[in-house]
Design an enzyme around this catalytic site. Sequence first.
Site, mmCIF file in Angstrom:
data_model
loop_
_atom_site.group_PDB
_atom_site.id
_atom_site.type_symbol
_atom_site.label_atom_id
_atom_site.label_comp_id
_atom_site.label_asym_id
_atom_site.label_seq_id
_atom_site.Cartn_x
_atom_site.Cartn_y
_atom_site.Cartn_z
ATOM 1 N N CYS A 52 -25.069 -19.744 9.249
ATOM 2 C CA CYS A 52 -23.535 -19.609 9.256
ATOM 3 C C CYS A 52 -23.163 -18.340 9.586
ATOM 4 C CB CYS A 52 -23.167 -19.889 7.728
ATOM 5 S SG CYS A 52 -21.495 -19.853 7.563
ATOM 6 N N CYS A 56 -21.000 -14.416 2.796
ATOM 7 C CA CYS A 56 -20.970 -14.730 1.397
ATOM 8 C C CYS A 56 -22.248 -14.138 0.628
ATOM 9 C CB CYS A 56 -21.130 -16.250 0.917
ATOM 10 S SG CYS A 56 -19.463 -16.737 2.144
ATOM 11 N N CYS A 59 -25.382 -16.562 -0.622
ATOM 12 C CA CYS A 59 -25.635 -17.652 0.232
ATOM 13 C C CYS A 59 -26.670 -17.487 1.114
ATOM 14 C CB CYS A 59 -24.403 -18.146 0.829
ATOM 15 S SG CYS A 59 -24.795 -19.723 1.909
ATOM 16 N N CYS A 96 -22.197 -35.954 -1.401
ATOM 17 C CA CYS A 96 -21.575 -34.891 -0.765
ATOM 18 C C CYS A 96 -22.425 -34.285 0.169
ATOM 19 C CB CYS A 96 -21.289 -33.687 -2.308
ATOM 20 S SG CYS A 96 -20.430 -32.389 -1.676
ATOM 21 N N CYS A 128 -17.954 -37.033 -0.452
ATOM 22 C CA CYS A 128 -17.068 -35.738 -0.587
ATOM 23 C C CYS A 128 -18.049 -34.887 0.567
ATOM 24 C CB CYS A 128 -17.596 -35.260 -1.949
ATOM 25 S SG CYS A 128 -17.111 -33.279 -2.245
ATOM 26 N N CYS A 188 -12.017 -30.740 -5.236
ATOM 27 C CA CYS A 188 -13.287 -30.205 -6.196
ATOM 28 C C CYS A 188 -13.305 -28.732 -5.863
ATOM 29 C CB CYS A 188 -14.547 -30.904 -5.544
ATOM 30 S SG CYS A 188 -16.060 -30.115 -6.375
ATOM 31 N N ARG A 260 -18.374 -29.710 -13.652
ATOM 32 C CA ARG A 260 -19.782 -30.127 -13.227
ATOM 33 C C ARG A 260 -20.774 -28.892 -13.330
ATOM 34 N NH1 ARG A 260 -18.617 -31.585 -8.106
ATOM 35 N NH2 ARG A 260 -18.052 -33.444 -8.981
HETATM 36 N N1 SAM Z 1 -19.912 -23.417 4.267
HETATM 37 C C1 SAM Z 1 -19.063 -24.028 3.225
HETATM 38 C C2 SAM Z 1 -18.147 -23.196 2.109
HETATM 39 O O1 SAM Z 1 -18.573 -21.982 2.093
HETATM 40 O O2 SAM Z 1 -17.107 -23.615 1.639
HETATM 41 C C3 SAM Z 1 -19.591 -25.139 2.305
HETATM 42 C C4 SAM Z 1 -21.027 -24.950 1.718
HETATM 43 S S1 SAM Z 1 -21.140 -23.608 0.618
HETATM 44 C C5 SAM Z 1 -23.012 -23.514 0.494
HETATM 45 C C6 SAM Z 1 -20.624 -24.563 -1.132
HETATM 46 C C7 SAM Z 1 -20.630 -23.740 -2.326
HETATM 47 O O3 SAM Z 1 -21.860 -23.431 -2.661
HETATM 48 C C8 SAM Z 1 -20.432 -22.285 -2.158
HETATM 49 O O4 SAM Z 1 -18.982 -22.178 -2.043
HETATM 50 C C9 SAM Z 1 -20.893 -21.565 -3.521
HETATM 51 O O5 SAM Z 1 -20.118 -21.755 -4.507
HETATM 52 C C10 SAM Z 1 -22.180 -22.412 -3.791
HETATM 53 N N2 SAM Z 1 -23.217 -21.710 -3.386
HETATM 54 C C11 SAM Z 1 -23.755 -21.277 -2.137
HETATM 55 N N3 SAM Z 1 -24.878 -20.559 -2.636
HETATM 56 C C12 SAM Z 1 -25.171 -20.412 -3.952
HETATM 57 C C13 SAM Z 1 -26.167 -19.834 -4.638
HETATM 58 N N4 SAM Z 1 -27.168 -19.079 -4.300
HETATM 59 N N5 SAM Z 1 -26.016 -20.242 -6.159
HETATM 60 C C14 SAM Z 1 -24.803 -20.769 -6.493
HETATM 61 N N6 SAM Z 1 -23.881 -21.422 -5.854
HETATM 62 C C15 SAM Z 1 -24.259 -21.381 -4.524
HETATM 63 C C1 DTB Z 2 -20.975 -26.483 -5.568
HETATM 64 O O1 DTB Z 2 -19.859 -25.845 -6.326
HETATM 65 N N1 DTB Z 2 -22.262 -26.232 -5.770
HETATM 66 C C2 DTB Z 2 -23.053 -27.074 -4.800
HETATM 67 C C3 DTB Z 2 -21.943 -27.687 -4.165
HETATM 68 N N2 DTB Z 2 -20.485 -27.279 -4.740
HETATM 69 C C4 DTB Z 2 -21.854 -27.772 -2.684
HETATM 70 C C5 DTB Z 2 -24.024 -26.123 -3.996
HETATM 71 C C6 DTB Z 2 -24.791 -25.399 -4.652
HETATM 72 C C7 DTB Z 2 -25.534 -24.598 -3.654
HETATM 73 C C8 DTB Z 2 -26.696 -23.838 -4.253
HETATM 74 C C9 DTB Z 2 -27.424 -23.034 -3.466
HETATM 75 C C10 DTB Z 2 -28.264 -23.783 -2.451
HETATM 76 O O2 DTB Z 2 -28.861 -24.838 -2.715
HETATM 77 O O3 DTB Z 2 -28.132 -23.576 -0.987
HETATM 78 FE FE1 SF4 Z 3 -21.520 -20.056 5.105
HETATM 79 FE FE2 SF4 Z 3 -22.855 -19.892 2.613
HETATM 80 FE FE3 SF4 Z 3 -20.457 -18.688 2.917
HETATM 81 FE FE4 SF4 Z 3 -20.620 -21.359 3.141
HETATM 82 S S1 SF4 Z 3 -21.163 -20.347 1.249
HETATM 83 S S2 SF4 Z 3 -19.063 -20.194 4.440
HETATM 84 S S3 SF4 Z 3 -22.511 -21.754 4.254
HETATM 85 S S4 SF4 Z 3 -22.310 -18.263 4.164
#
Ligand code: SAM
Ligand code: DTB
Ligand code: SF4
Length: 327
Positions: A52, A56, A59, A96, A128, A188, A260
């Site tokens: 990506c 973030c 992430c 989802c 979702c 959500c 959730r």
């Molecule tokens: N790329 C899209 C976005 O950013 O909206 C969708 C996928 S993104 C992985 C969805 C959500 O996962 C993020 O907004 C964040 O709240 C959660 N998330 C990602 N990495 C995480 C982590 N290491 N711990 C907890 N939540 C995480």
């Molecule tokens: C949300 O609030 N938590 C989920 C879902 N929406 C998409 C994602 C959590 C991701 C945790 C890190 C991972 O597994 O990559």
């Molecule tokens: Fe990309 Fe992760 Fe950020 Fe979603 S949360 S935009 S997958 S870097």
Amino acid sequence: MIRNNWTREEITEIYNTPVLDLIYQAATVHRQHHDAQEVQVCTLLSVKTGGCSEDCAYCPQAARYHTDVKVHKLMEVEEVMQKAMEAKEAGSTRFCMGAAWREVRDNKDFDKVLSMVKGVSRLDMEVCCTLGMLTHEQAEKLKAAGLYAYNHNLDTSEEFYGDIITTRTYKDRLETLDNVRNAKISVCSGGIIGMGEKEQDRIGMLLTLATLPQHPESVPVNALVPVEGTPLEDQEKVSVWEMLRMIATARIIMPKAMVRLSAGRVRMTMEEQALCFLAGANSIFAGDKLLTTPNPGSVQDKEMFQLLNLKPRKSYKDLEKQVSAAL
Ligand code: SAM
Ligand code: DTB
Ligand code: SF4
């Protein structure tokens, strides 16, 4: 009463209530608006993983950080259907699909996602997606394909946002939420705690959510899963009391929302999760993986549901069928 005019002072006072009183108040509100035995069981599937462009800080899927996540292009529709059927079989009513995209683009991949949405919706599950930013037209297309809900997290307060993400703005996030809402898709949106934010940031995020013209139907509360290679890899685990304050406050100010208990359950005991359900959490992600990180497996969750006398909530589609059968 549902209120959209909460003030920062009011939310701060609720958040800082002595914790046992706070849990008691949230449990009371929970019981006024929901069947407290019912927990919505959702399954996540990463349909496009890693690589990506965003930054973030939490992430593991951001291309710029060196994590163990393997990049995977968009999955095939048939494979996704197989996973959705397995999730349904295992008792999930919401499926989802997540993509590591900054935003949706109008290309073949989006058409493929629309086919996935159509397919999963035919399984009578609540479909979702979480695909990044969306335009109004894209939201309309997803709705027409049968999308039930869209996940798009605010993650934290507007003030702290720039410390976590610089490649998009809070305003971008709110605009997508608006596009989703206008397309009549269930919203959500929630966030993450444990990223080094201050209490005022947690309160700020809750304030933004609870003063939207309409509250999100689901509010995920994630505890950061620190992943090696990301800037937040060394963050300390948040205590259960902080998770409880967040869940209970969300429950009190957004009484009808599904709250959730999302990422972070692997590091919580069953007793800690039980307190979260008492404080108003009524939804979880099931299955041994979230998007890329581990989650408690179904055996453990089954045991927890039995022990706590919880039952999985039916999907809205099953409820619709029951109503039409009764007429
Ligand atoms: N790329 C899209 C976005 O950013 O909206 C969708 C996928 S993104 C992985 C969805 C959500 O996962 C993020 O907004 C964040 O709240 C959660 N998330 C990602 N990495 C995480 C982590 N290491 N711990 C907890 N939540 C995480
Ligand atoms: C949300 O609030 N938590 C989920 C879902 N929406 C998409 C994602 C959590 C991701 C945790 C890190 C991972 O597994 O990559
Ligand atoms: Fe990309 Fe992760 Fe950020 Fe979603 S949360 S935009 S997958 S870097």
